[in-house]
Design a protein around this motif. Structure first.
Motif, PDB file in Angstrom:
ATOM      1  N   PRO A 135       0.790  -1.228   0.000  1.00 27.92           N
ATOM      2  CA  PRO A 135       0.000   0.000   0.000  1.00 27.92           C
ATOM      3  C   PRO A 135       0.832   1.293   0.000  1.00 27.92           C
ATOM      4  O   PRO A 135       0.271   2.372   0.009  1.00 27.92           O
ATOM      5  N   LEU A 136       2.165   1.151   0.001  1.00 28.33           N
ATOM      6  CA  LEU A 136       3.001   2.352   0.065  1.00 28.33           C
ATOM      7  C   LEU A 136       2.739   3.281  -1.113  1.00 28.33           C
ATOM      8  O   LEU A 136       2.838   4.501  -0.983  1.00 28.33           O
ATOM      9  N   ALA A 137       2.386   2.688  -2.264  1.00 28.16           N
ATOM     10  CA  ALA A 137       2.186   3.498  -3.462  1.00 28.16           C
ATOM     11  C   ALA A 137       0.988   4.433  -3.358  1.00 28.16           C
ATOM     12  O   ALA A 137       0.918   5.438  -4.069  1.00 28.16           O
ATOM     13  N   VAL A 138       0.044   4.117  -2.460  1.00 23.97           N
ATOM     14  CA  VAL A 138      -1.176   4.939  -2.370  1.00 23.97           C
ATOM     15  C   VAL A 138      -1.199   5.797  -1.106  1.00 23.97           C
ATOM     16  O   VAL A 138      -2.178   6.497  -0.852  1.00 23.97           O
ATOM     17  N   ILE A 139      -0.141   5.744  -0.325  1.00 23.43           N
ATOM     18  CA  ILE A 139      -0.070   6.559   0.888  1.00 23.43           C
ATOM     19  C   ILE A 139       0.466   7.942   0.530  1.00 23.43           C
ATOM     20  O   ILE A 139       1.453   8.068  -0.205  1.00 23.43           O
ATOM     21  N   ASP A 140      -0.169   8.968   1.040  1.00 23.69           N
ATOM     22  CA  ASP A 140       0.249  10.332   0.749  1.00 23.69           C
ATOM     23  C   ASP A 140       1.637  10.622   1.315  1.00 23.69           C
ATOM     24  O   ASP A 140       2.152   9.894   2.174  1.00 23.69           O
ATOM     25  N   PHE A 141       2.218  11.712   0.857  1.00 21.99           N
ATOM     26  CA  PHE A 141       3.590  12.064   1.215  1.00 21.99           C
ATOM     27  C   PHE A 141       3.775  12.219   2.724  1.00 21.99           C
ATOM     28  O   PHE A 141       4.682  11.631   3.313  1.00 21.99           O
ATOM     29  N   TRP A 142       2.915  13.007   3.380  1.00 21.21           N
ATOM     30  CA  TRP A 142       3.127  13.301   4.795  1.00 21.21           C
ATOM     31  C   TRP A 142       2.940  12.089   5.696  1.00 21.21           C
ATOM     32  O   TRP A 142       3.767  11.855   6.599  1.00 21.21           O
ATOM     33  N   PRO A 143       1.891  11.261   5.492  1.00 21.00           N
ATOM     34  CA  PRO A 143       1.808  10.033   6.295  1.00 21.00           C
ATOM     35  C   PRO A 143       3.005   9.106   6.068  1.00 21.00           C
ATOM     36  O   PRO A 143       3.490   8.479   7.017  1.00 21.00           O
ATOM     37  N   ASN A 144       3.476   9.055   4.827  1.00 18.52           N
ATOM     38  CA  ASN A 144       4.636   8.211   4.544  1.00 18.52           C
ATOM     39  C   ASN A 144       5.891   8.773   5.203  1.00 18.52           C
ATOM     40  O   ASN A 144       6.750   8.020   5.688  1.00 18.52           O
TER      41      ASN A 144
END
Length: 263
Positions: free
Chosen positions: A180-189
């Motif tokens: 799911p890393l590809a769909v996580i937004d920049f700040w949460p990641n």
């Protein structure tokens, strides 16, 4: 920083940089005219000052104090939960990377971990999978490349983040595009990467003295990095490499020593 530090932050690197590193990796792997040490670290004139900045300044004045404050003031259960959640998001990429190496039993175990921890474990905050013997076996695409014979490529020191290599950077870039890393937004990641980085720095506290007391911290960390990468690629059982030139020198020394004793 003897292994990986803030590696997930590096996954946010620009695609152009990764393309450049991929070309550099191919070029380096085809070069056999230089010594082993040079082939591992052709960028040493650049890497050394970056290591000095990273270890003597960034870590000393920012990263280490932040990690110490985080571990001291964050409740243990919350730290554990956040760390588990951050690592749980790596399980899908681990599953795929296991399959790419035909490690079907490990892939099945990682699948069970992800499903159980993501449901009963409340999105990974808890780790009930470990109670079933499904321990975390993180596998990265850089290790897949190494398994199929791709060399590490030039050694790199990423400013403020520590040791790396071209192969590892390319692998991290690929892992970033797994769900799911590809769909996580920049700040949460970024928050997730920060949690992993702070916990990783805290876990290195016992090794810090080894770096400080080493004759050359740059060489010490570089050698430790490559040893660790080799260990991971071969799943803890790296092949024994015999340096024939060194063996010959030792044998010659012993023969000379024996001759002196006989005289």
């Amino acid at each position: 920083m003897t292994t990986r530090f803030f590696s997930r932050v590096r996954q946010l690197a620009a695609p152009a940089l990764i393309t450049f590193l991929s070309v550099l990796l191919s070029a380096c792997s085809s070069t056999s005219a230089v010594s082993e040490a040079d082939s591992r670290d052709p960028l040493e004139p650049v890497n050394r000052p970056l290591w000095t900045f990273t270890w003597d300044y960034a870590d000393k004045y920012v990263i280490k104090p932040t990690s110490e404050a985080y571990t001291e003031y964050t409740p243990a259960f919350l730290r554990s939960g956040l760390y588990n959640m951050a690592l749980n998001l790596d399980e899908p990429s681990t599953i795929i990377n296991h399959l790419l190496q035909l490690k079907f039993s490990e892939a099945a175990s990682s699948t069970g971990r992800f499903v159980l921890n993501s449901t009963i474990g409340m999105l990974g905050f808890f780790d009930p999978a470990s109670d079933f013997g499904w321990d975390r076996q993180q596998e990265e695409f850089g290790e897949v490349l190494g398994k199929y014979g791709v060399g590490d490529g030039p050694y790199l020191v990423v400013p403020a983040l520590g040791p790396s290599s071209v192969r590892e950077e390319v692998g991290d870039f690929v892992d970033r595009y797994y769900w799911p890393l590809a769909v996580i937004d920049f700040w949460p990641n970024l928050l997730r990467s920060a949690v992993i980085g702070l916990e990783t720095r805290a876990s290195l506290a016992d090794q810090e003295q080894l770096i400080t007391e080493s004759v050359d911290s740059y060489e010490f960390v570089k050698n430790a990095y490559f040893q660790n990468m080799n260990y991971k690629v071969y799943d803890g059982n790296p092949p024994v490499v015999v340096d024939e030139e060194e063996e010959a020198e030792i044998e010659a020394f012993l023969d000379e020593f024996e001759d002196e004793l006989e005289e």
